[in-house]
Design a protein around this motif. Structure first.
Motif, PDB file in Angstrom:
ATOM      1  N   TRP A 103      13.320 -11.775  18.155  1.00  0.00           N
ATOM      2  CA  TRP A 103      13.501 -13.185  17.775  1.00  0.00           C
ATOM      3  C   TRP A 103      12.189 -13.870  17.410  1.00  0.00           C
ATOM      4  O   TRP A 103      12.150 -14.784  16.598  1.00  0.00           O
ATOM      5  N   HIS A 104      11.062 -13.426  18.007  1.00  0.00           N
ATOM      6  CA  HIS A 104       9.812 -14.147  17.729  1.00  0.00           C
ATOM      7  C   HIS A 104       8.920 -13.425  16.725  1.00  0.00           C
ATOM      8  O   HIS A 104       7.775 -13.819  16.509  1.00  0.00           O
ATOM      9  N   ALA A 105       9.414 -12.335  16.111  1.00  0.00           N
ATOM     10  CA  ALA A 105       8.569 -11.595  15.168  1.00  0.00           C
ATOM     11  C   ALA A 105       8.380 -12.376  13.874  1.00  0.00           C
ATOM     12  O   ALA A 105       9.219 -13.200  13.499  1.00  0.00           O
ATOM     13  N   ALA A 106       7.265 -12.083  13.209  1.00  0.00           N
ATOM     14  CA  ALA A 106       6.959 -12.783  11.951  1.00  0.00           C
ATOM     15  C   ALA A 106       7.821 -12.293  10.795  1.00  0.00           C
ATOM     16  O   ALA A 106       7.925 -12.955   9.771  1.00  0.00           O
ATOM     17  N   GLY A 107       8.399 -11.119  10.950  1.00  0.00           N
ATOM     18  CA  GLY A 107       9.319 -10.623   9.914  1.00  0.00           C
ATOM     19  C   GLY A 107       8.654  -9.903   8.764  1.00  0.00           C
ATOM     20  O   GLY A 107       9.294  -9.596   7.752  1.00  0.00           O
ATOM     21  N   ASN A 108       7.373  -9.592   8.892  1.00  0.00           N
ATOM     22  CA  ASN A 108       6.664  -8.924   7.783  1.00  0.00           C
ATOM     23  C   ASN A 108       7.219  -7.525   7.539  1.00  0.00           C
ATOM     24  O   ASN A 108       7.419  -6.755   8.479  1.00  0.00           O
ATOM     25  N   THR A 109       7.454  -7.234   6.287  1.00  0.00           N
ATOM     26  CA  THR A 109       7.968  -5.911   5.895  1.00  0.00           C
ATOM     27  C   THR A 109       7.166  -5.472   4.677  1.00  0.00           C
ATOM     28  O   THR A 109       7.502  -5.819   3.555  1.00  0.00           O
ATOM     29  N   THR A 110       6.103  -4.723   4.957  1.00  0.00           N
ATOM     30  CA  THR A 110       5.246  -4.328   3.828  1.00  0.00           C
ATOM     31  C   THR A 110       5.519  -2.888   3.419  1.00  0.00           C
ATOM     32  O   THR A 110       6.056  -2.108   4.198  1.00  0.00           O
ATOM     33  N   TYR A 111       5.110  -2.549   2.214  1.00  0.00           N
ATOM     34  CA  TYR A 111       5.192  -1.162   1.739  1.00  0.00           C
ATOM     35  C   TYR A 111       3.859  -0.449   1.898  1.00  0.00           C
ATOM     36  O   TYR A 111       3.777   0.752   1.698  1.00  0.00           O
ATOM     37  N   PHE A 112       2.803  -1.205   2.211  1.00  0.00           N
ATOM     38  CA  PHE A 112       1.481  -0.585   2.224  1.00  0.00           C
ATOM     39  C   PHE A 112       1.309   0.295   3.462  1.00  0.00           C
ATOM     40  O   PHE A 112       1.692  -0.066   4.564  1.00  0.00           O
ATOM     41  N   GLY A 113       0.701   1.437   3.292  1.00  0.00           N
ATOM     42  CA  GLY A 113       0.380   2.290   4.434  1.00  0.00           C
ATOM     43  C   GLY A 113      -0.169   3.605   3.941  1.00  0.00           C
ATOM     44  O   GLY A 113       0.123   4.035   2.830  1.00  0.00           O
ATOM     45  N   PRO A 114      -0.979   4.264   4.780  1.00  0.00           N
ATOM     46  CA  PRO A 114      -1.626   5.489   4.315  1.00  0.00           C
ATOM     47  C   PRO A 114      -0.720   6.709   4.284  1.00  0.00           C
ATOM     48  O   PRO A 114      -1.035   7.672   3.599  1.00  0.00           O
ATOM     49  N   TYR A 115       0.392   6.694   5.042  1.00  0.00           N
ATOM     50  CA  TYR A 115       1.201   7.909   5.157  1.00  0.00           C
ATOM     51  C   TYR A 115       2.473   7.801   4.316  1.00  0.00           C
ATOM     52  O   TYR A 115       3.318   6.928   4.547  1.00  0.00           O
ATOM     53  N   ALA A 116       2.618   8.736   3.365  1.00  0.00           N
ATOM     54  CA  ALA A 116       3.739   8.686   2.435  1.00  0.00           C
ATOM     55  C   ALA A 116       5.075   8.676   3.174  1.00  0.00           C
ATOM     56  O   ALA A 116       5.974   7.898   2.858  1.00  0.00           O
ATOM     57  N   GLU A 117       5.204   9.527   4.185  1.00  0.00           N
ATOM     58  CA  GLU A 117       6.506   9.644   4.841  1.00  0.00           C
ATOM     59  C   GLU A 117       6.835   8.364   5.607  1.00  0.00           C
ATOM     60  O   GLU A 117       7.993   7.943   5.671  1.00  0.00           O
ATOM     61  N   PHE A 123      15.096  13.459   5.466  1.00  0.00           N
ATOM     62  CA  PHE A 123      13.781  14.046   5.177  1.00  0.00           C
ATOM     63  C   PHE A 123      13.114  14.251   6.530  1.00  0.00           C
ATOM     64  O   PHE A 123      13.507  13.613   7.514  1.00  0.00           O
ATOM     65  N   ASP A 124      12.153  15.165   6.572  1.00  0.00           N
ATOM     66  CA  ASP A 124      11.597  15.421   7.896  1.00  0.00           C
ATOM     67  C   ASP A 124      10.363  14.563   8.134  1.00  0.00           C
ATOM     68  O   ASP A 124       9.623  14.229   7.214  1.00  0.00           O
ATOM     69  N   LEU A 125      10.178  14.200   9.383  1.00  0.00           N
ATOM     70  CA  LEU A 125       9.068  13.335   9.756  1.00  0.00           C
ATOM     71  C   LEU A 125       8.676  13.657  11.198  1.00  0.00           C
ATOM     72  O   LEU A 125       8.919  12.870  12.124  1.00  0.00           O
ATOM     73  N   PRO A 126       8.072  14.848  11.393  1.00  0.00           N
ATOM     74  CA  PRO A 126       7.786  15.287  12.771  1.00  0.00           C
ATOM     75  C   PRO A 126       6.929  14.301  13.564  1.00  0.00           C
ATOM     76  O   PRO A 126       7.017  14.269  14.792  1.00  0.00           O
TER      77      PRO A 126
END
Ligand SMILES: Cc1cc2nc3c(=O)[nH]c(=O)nc-3n(C[C@H](O)[C@H](O)[C@H](O)COP(=O)(O)OP(=O)(O)OC[C@H]3O[C@@H](n4cnc5c(N)ncnc54)[C@H](O)[C@@H]3O)c2cc1C
Length: 409
Positions: free
Chosen positions: A45-59, A371-374
């Motif tokens: 309930w108190h989260a900012a709600g950010n949903t980004t696509y940026f990140g170093p890991y493709a999976e 897809f796999d994501l160990p």
């Protein structure tokens, strides 16, 4: 309340609601979500709600991308808005190394079909006139991400799942769970629920619920601050919302909230909460703000974004955030406990919850994930990790903030 179901999901935050939604979408409609209080009453309930696509890991990016897709589909299915603001995001490069890394990520985004580009300082200034670009080396721009309203999103997911036949049971804590040799039995104040499968989506409570089964799941909560400002004249004067900005040196993210800013900070010395056990009467609560803890970051932020200081502080939220020792969620089956699944340990559960639920639901329904994501598998820490080792590792992850690893996959 149903007393026999194929799947019982424990926990009604964004993750539990997403799992319920995905299971029903894949045809497992005989499901019940059991929530101790109201939907979202944990961290959601108190989260900012950010949903980004940026990140170093493709999976991992697939989980982020799957989340926005999931929430928008739930909006269509339920008729309930998820409050998506497609502002895009800027990850500013504070060094040549970051600039080079940003370029190296471009092929990954092409493969994933997600718009991504590395922009120079002039473009940053055009997109976000409040960012001071002196000393920056450009930015990575993901124009199609943004933020959702976490409460509306959770409700949309639950409503869409209910429309497909799932049940949502509120105000009903699961007091204990055990396997009777054939099925799982969940004990509640209003009776026993029997289930072939149980999904633990109860965040840091998952650890406590599974301890009696002899499981030592390393899930602990830190406190996490976000600071919200009053209306800022520079933002009010614009005819569009500015992109979210993330900065590894300031160690914070800032997005627009109405005509003000909302900033979340990762301090170098995080403070844990409730290591002796989650208080039984914990409700939809925040902790007293400790502005001193984030002040060094706030001061740096004022240099990066002077307009942040042009308005008063409207609110400071200090809430619990769940962590695993490597900062990634725990997803998948628990060895030696047939039918027990984890969907817990999310510190960016709004950003990754929907995609993670898709991943887990495919695993449950099809016998394997799509897809796999160990790196997120539920058993990866074993059962012997000590409290000290877990906390040390979490501290390191938290203070890592937005700094990027050298290795890229
Ligand atoms: C200040 C702040 C800002 C944040 N901003 C962001 C952001 O911008 N983007 C982002 O991705 N993440 C953000 N987060 C993190 C985000 O809030 C969490 O990752 C996310 O809400 C976790 O969702 P969840 O469903 O796993 O857990 P929760 O929302 O905590 O849900 C767990 C649920 O389980 C229920 N439960 C517990 N025990 C039982 C039981 N025995 N029986 C039945 N039910 C039970 C609880 O009542 C609770 O509702 C932020 C966190 C904080 C503190």
């Amino acid at each position: 309340m149903k007393s026999d179901v194929q799947v019982a999901v424990i926990g009604g935050g964004i993750v539990g609601a997403s799992v319920l939604y995905w299971l029903t979408r894949l045809g497992w409609t005989d499901c019940a979500l059991i929530e101790r209080r109201e939907l979202t009453s944990g961290s959601t309930w108190h989260a900012a709600g950010n949903t980004t696509y940026f990140g170093p890991y493709a999976e991992m990016t697939k989980l982020f991308a799957g989340s926005i897709r999931t929430y928008l589909q739930a909006e269509l299915d339920s008729g309930q808005s998820v409050g998506f603001h497609q502002t895009g995001s800027l990850r500013v490069a504070t060094s040549e190394r970051e600039h080079a890394l940003f370029h190296s990520y471009a092929p990954k985004y092409q493969t994933l079909d997600i718009p991504y580009r590395v922009v120079d300082n002039n473009t940053i200034a055009e997109l976000h006139p409040c960012i001071e670009t002196d000393g920056l080396f450009g930015a990575a721009h993901t124009p199609t991400d943004g933020h959702v309203d976490p409460t509306s999103t959770t409700n949309a997911l639950a409503k869409a799942a209910r429309n497909l036949g799932a049940e949502v049971i509120r105000q009903t804590p699961v007091d204990a769970l055990h396997h009777n040799g054939t099925q799982w039995q969940l004990e509640t104040k209003v009776g026993t629920v029997r289930a072939q499968h149980v999904v633990m989506a109860a965040s840091f409570w998952t650890r406590e619920l599974l301890l009696p089964l002899g499981l030592n799941v390393p899930l602990y909560a830190t406190q996490h601050h976000e600071v919200i400002t009053d209306s800022v004249a520079e933002l009010a004067a614009l005819d569009h919302e500015v992109p979210a900005m993330r900065d590894s040196v300031v160690s914070c993210s800032v997005r627009q909230e109405q005509n003000g800013f909302l900033a979340g900070f990762y301090e170098t010395d995080p403070k844990f909460w409730a290591l002796d056990g989650i208080p039984a009467d914990f409700k939809e609560e925040l902790f007293p703000p400790e502005l001193d803890r984030v002040m060094p970051h706030l001061e740096q932020l004022l240099e990066r974004m002077p307009a942040f200081g042009h308005a008063g502080i409207k609110a400071i939220n200090n809430g619990p955030m769940c962590w695993t020792p490597d900062g990634l969620p725990l997803l998948g089956p628990v060895s030696g406990h047939a039918g027990l699944w984890l969907a817990s340990g999310f510190n960016v559960g709004i950003g990754t919850g929907g995609g993670s639920a898709e991943f887990l639901a495919h695993w449950m329904v099809d016998g394997k994930p799509h897809f796999d994501l160990p790196i997120v598998h539920a058993d990866r820490f074993g059962n012997d990790i000590t409290l000290d080792a877990a906390l040390e590792s979490i501290r390191a992850c938290y203070r890592q903030g937005y700094r990027l690893p050298d290795a890229i996959s």
